[in-house]
Write an enzyme that holds these catalytic residues in place. Structure first.
Site, mmCIF file in Angstrom:
data_model
loop_
_atom_site.group_PDB
_atom_site.id
_atom_site.type_symbol
_atom_site.label_atom_id
_atom_site.label_comp_id
_atom_site.label_asym_id
_atom_site.label_seq_id
_atom_site.Cartn_x
_atom_site.Cartn_y
_atom_site.Cartn_z
ATOM 1 N N THR B 40 -21.002 -7.715 7.961
ATOM 2 C CA THR B 40 -21.518 -6.678 7.848
ATOM 3 C C THR B 40 -20.693 -6.012 9.581
ATOM 4 O O THR B 40 -20.173 -5.169 9.257
ATOM 5 C CB THR B 40 -23.024 -6.703 8.513
ATOM 6 O OG1 THR B 40 -24.066 -6.942 7.764
ATOM 7 C CG2 THR B 40 -23.967 -5.372 8.805
ATOM 8 N N HIS B 43 -17.295 -5.386 8.234
ATOM 9 C CA HIS B 43 -17.498 -3.600 7.669
ATOM 10 C C HIS B 43 -17.498 -2.244 8.476
ATOM 11 O O HIS B 43 -16.322 -1.599 8.446
ATOM 12 C CB HIS B 43 -18.538 -3.593 6.772
ATOM 13 C CG HIS B 43 -18.527 -4.431 5.601
ATOM 14 N ND1 HIS B 43 -17.990 -4.088 3.927
ATOM 15 C CD2 HIS B 43 -19.580 -5.260 5.290
ATOM 16 C CE1 HIS B 43 -18.089 -5.003 3.140
ATOM 17 N NE2 HIS B 43 -19.166 -5.378 3.993
#
Lengths: 343, 343, 343, 343
Positions: B40, B43
């Site tokens: 994450t 990202h």
């Protein structure tokens, strides 16, 4: 004896005269009195792609039925001549690891009567004694003939707790209509039926749906969110098999809720698994057949106790000779369930 | 204090000096010692479409961590200064119907540290006392820092019984590797890892996989059928998020078996639901976060009892100042799990 | 404010004037409107052995109630002044391993209002915000005041599936009577009430029992065997606390069935565990309190949906000043549930 | 053929020459190679009260065994001559509601080989094909002969999740010793054995118990509370059948935990149900036999995967002619499990 036969590898069915089946020492012969027409029978009638890949004519159709036992094999102990019975039409091997652990409904060796071997649209049908279900006197012939599809609905609705819950049924063919009634009988707080055809929505209301939504007019997802303080339905039963129905089922289910898939989509379906299954923490269950024989005993108990009346779902009753009228009524969407009589 | 910051709405991250957070009366301030980099975080680093829709810079990143409590709010009873702790990074409302029925992991109001509010890539982080997990002395700092992704793996693997079962793990990133070890520790009879990268397959073997299959060379489905007398795996954990991984997961699962989906596909995935879910009678579960706090207690028990060693999964250890090296190692596929040190 | 007080360590209770309670930042002050008298209150009234070991006078009694929020602490978010509420009267620590894994109902630190701290037989009561349950408009004040004992019954009956099953209720005090109604609403096929007092059997019939048996006249075990083709009841809820009731519960349960024990026997009970539990393969569950807060949400859903009417169980309504009449009616066996009014 | 026979209604057993059994069309004839002596055999040897009420001499004893199929009935499909097999010794009706819903282990019509009909302490035994279990090549004859009592232990331990949990075993006879090993193999975090005899505690340690407690020296309850931060054991398996063992089992279990009762007390046991079951919110399960056939498949998987070594439990190996030495060793407490050879 009379039988509705797929005589050869081509569209159509015919009422034919065929030999009465023999029974083995662990089998039972049943004089069929009532039988239901299923969507599967229509596929075979039309000789569609699925049928061409699976059916080996000549074949007697029919897997929803009831009748009276007329003869039992030499090793049969639990059934006797004269018994009024229905039967599980999925014949399983009985000794694979799935059968031995309470998962006969997914036995890889399953053979279905009326599909893989001769079925029950005939004066007589031979069935293994293991598959026989006695019918209590309080359940009528017509209703007992529908234990197969009714059992699909019981398997679906009662897979997890529905008492006090919001239950949505997507698609109100006969099994969806049964599901509405079962959810009510099992104490669902709110039952929502989602169905594009008005007459089916009316039947759903008669079966006890609190709310009937037309997916063609208005936003089903918003309507259900409004009804559920934004959470969504606790349990969703997908019984349409339509890709939009499947996606709707996932969308209207609350986080952490339960979706059961019974309707059979043709080919692949696009699903946004991250958004609609994973982030929501859903429990999804694929429903095939009936639990052997938990589902059958539950079903018998519900009907014998009068918890559920399936009468509204039977829209047509016909003698076996007029089976083509029944097929036509189903195709035109006029019929919910058609029951054939072989008396 | 030091913090890895997303300073504005553009690619990149920077090590910045930011104010120490304040705590409320039900909160705890933690001096962070170790933190893990998650996919994450990558990202957000790249400012991809998902990040642009969700992240509000400036934001301190980081949600996998451990440290020492330095201050507690006036109403906190269960934690004290000096406690060595990790924390659940999903902050939930605590009073919706999901939170009140043991389903906080799918609370619609969930806020994630390092995503929706300042996170743990910093010298200090403020966390509600409810979310704090004390760390037993026998668990090292590095391992305790990984409770968040390790908990994802526990949530996935232990969702249903694996003792004596065949468990397949599809995708061996860090969570998949953890899952291999957990399945072994929980008594799986056979653990199969499916992973295209050779070095990940080697790590999977070190974590205890009995068999490591490369989906690029040979037929995974046949290999698993051969190993399971044709039945397929009892439990399949999908941890790749790749559409082919998802489809493989459904295909290799035995009839009536369990598929858990943790890997997040981008966009919709085509699934043959009739053939691969419904006819097989599968149970599918979408895995998000960790059960609060069943998963945390299980995880603590496993690690404290020495049932599981996650050391092989940690391939890189770096001081916080060198976080960009960690990101690069992850992007080049060299790293499994990177642990940052803030001592 | 007015309060029913145990003023000192001796038999008796008195209506006294006591200070209004203060609330903390996570608490709520409720203006009590209705309260139910529980058997526990009678024990405290009589100052029996249990009371002498647990109660620390002076103490305001009462744990079954509803009212209106008049004040909320500074950190409370989920409740507001004017809300119409009931509350879970078991105050738990919130951070032990039981509380953290959905087992707050057995938190070892549980404190009960009206037992371990001041309760709800008063114009005002202070309750932690976590314990507050909003009441839907369709549920009357009198019924909402009984959520505590009604929740005991829900916890007991819905612990495992009852739809389509034979459910026996042993002992028809108020909680047993509630249980009869809940079993019916949740789709039990047959509900059997076992109760020695004729007027209670009549109430059980009004709550929906299909069959009411008097253990004093005739053989309960044989009657139930006859009704169940020899199998016995699928689910038995023991609500008498009498040793004979407990033994009957085990005897009338079918092999592999479920016995839930809620009634509290005084001292030890002799049970033939080999014959009545082990050879029968029974599942036995000890029921204490209500699941927090699954039971509360189920209960709200049932009542709000009109699935269950508990009105027949309320036999007496009295203003708080006449509480001693209520106690007397309970002791003489005239009353099922007595509701006090504090308007 | 040779057989250990109870020739008439009196104490004692004799090695006799009896006719080889015939088989029916659904049965299998097995050449027995190994058989285990069970405590039940000792009861019959002594012709105790239970035996006098149940056993009808002449009877061939023995229900724990393995061997080779030498002949199969005409309708048998799943077994062939030459197969190396063990068998479930509980013969059930197959068509009652319990058998049809996965509860054959509590079928009211159960007949046990070696108790209700001729058993396996003989060169040949006849068994219904449904009850036959093939043995993987990696499992030795001696170990396969013990599937019956080992299955009792699997049924008990794996009834609910033990991975990561504290599991206590009360009583370390052969089944208790098996249970220790199973709990370890299934990932229990801590396994505690409670057993008064030192040599049994030593065997428990060899089977993997982390802690072995002598109830005669010191306070078991306090020791377990200390080890579990005051909570108690998550899962307790009662395998002594002693009233003190039963009461200990309830006392050492944590609130909301699981007690399984397998040991058979003689007569009634006094239990403080309010304090030890109801206030604690316990789940209690009576364990009889083995789940048909989930337990058998789990057991096979554990042994075939090498997760569990039961070798330490076999303390004596004797040819069938010396069976009385085996009985004597068991009575004197020298033996754990005695395996007879019939090669």
């Amino acid at each position: 004896m009379r039988a509705i036969l797929k005589p050869d590898a081509a569209p159509g069915l015919s009422l034919a005269d065929v030999p009465r089946p023999d029974i083995g020492p662990n089998e039972v012969l049943i004089r069929v009195r009532r039988a239901g027409i299923c969507g599967t029978d229509l596929h075979i009638f039309h000789w569609d792609e699925w049928s061409r890949g699976r059916i080996q004519p000549p074949l007697v159709l029919g897997h929803e039925f009831m009748g009276e036992v007329t003869e039992v094999g030499g090793l049969v102990e639990n059934v006797g001549a004269g018994d009024r019975v229905s039967a599980e039409g999925h014949l399983v091997c009985g000794h694979c690891e799935l059968c031995r652990t309470g998962n006969s409904h997914v036995c890889p060796e399953t053979q279905i009567i009326g599909v893989d071997r001769d079925g029950a649209f005939a004066d007589f049908v031979a069935i293994p004694a293991t598959n026989i279900i006695p019918i209590p006197g309080s359940i009528s012939d017509d209703h007992a003939a529908l234990f197969d599809p009714l059992g699909n609905a019981f398997h679906t609705v009662l897979h997890s707790e529905v008492a006090g819950r919001v239950v949505a049924i997507v698609g109100c063919g006969p099994i969806g209509l049964f599901a509405v009634g079962i959810a009510r009988a099992a104490g669902a707080a709110t039952v929502i039926a989602i169905e594009p055809h008005e007459d089916r929505r009316e039947l759903a209301a008669r079966m006890g749906a609190h709310l009937c939504l037309d997916p063609g007019s208005g936003d089903v997802e918003t309507a259900i969110a409004d009804l559920t303080r934004g959470y969504g339905a606790d349990v969703v039963c997908e019984m349409s098999g339509h890709p939009d129905g499947v996606r709707t089922a996932f969308r209207i289910c609350r986080n952490g809720g339960h979706v059961r898939l019974l309707g059979l989509p043709k080919g692949s379906v696009e699903v946004d698994l991250a958004r609609d299954v994973i982030f929501k923490g859903l429990h999804v269950y694929g429903v095939i057949g009936r639990r052997m024989y938990d589902t059958w005993i539950e079903m018998r108990n519900f009907l014998a106790a009068g918890l559920l009346d399936i009468e509204p779902v039977i829209t047509h009753r016909l003698p076996i000779e007029r089976f083509e009228e029944g097929i036509a009524a189903m195709e035109e969407g006029e019929a919910a369930k058609v029951v054939l009589s072989l008396d």
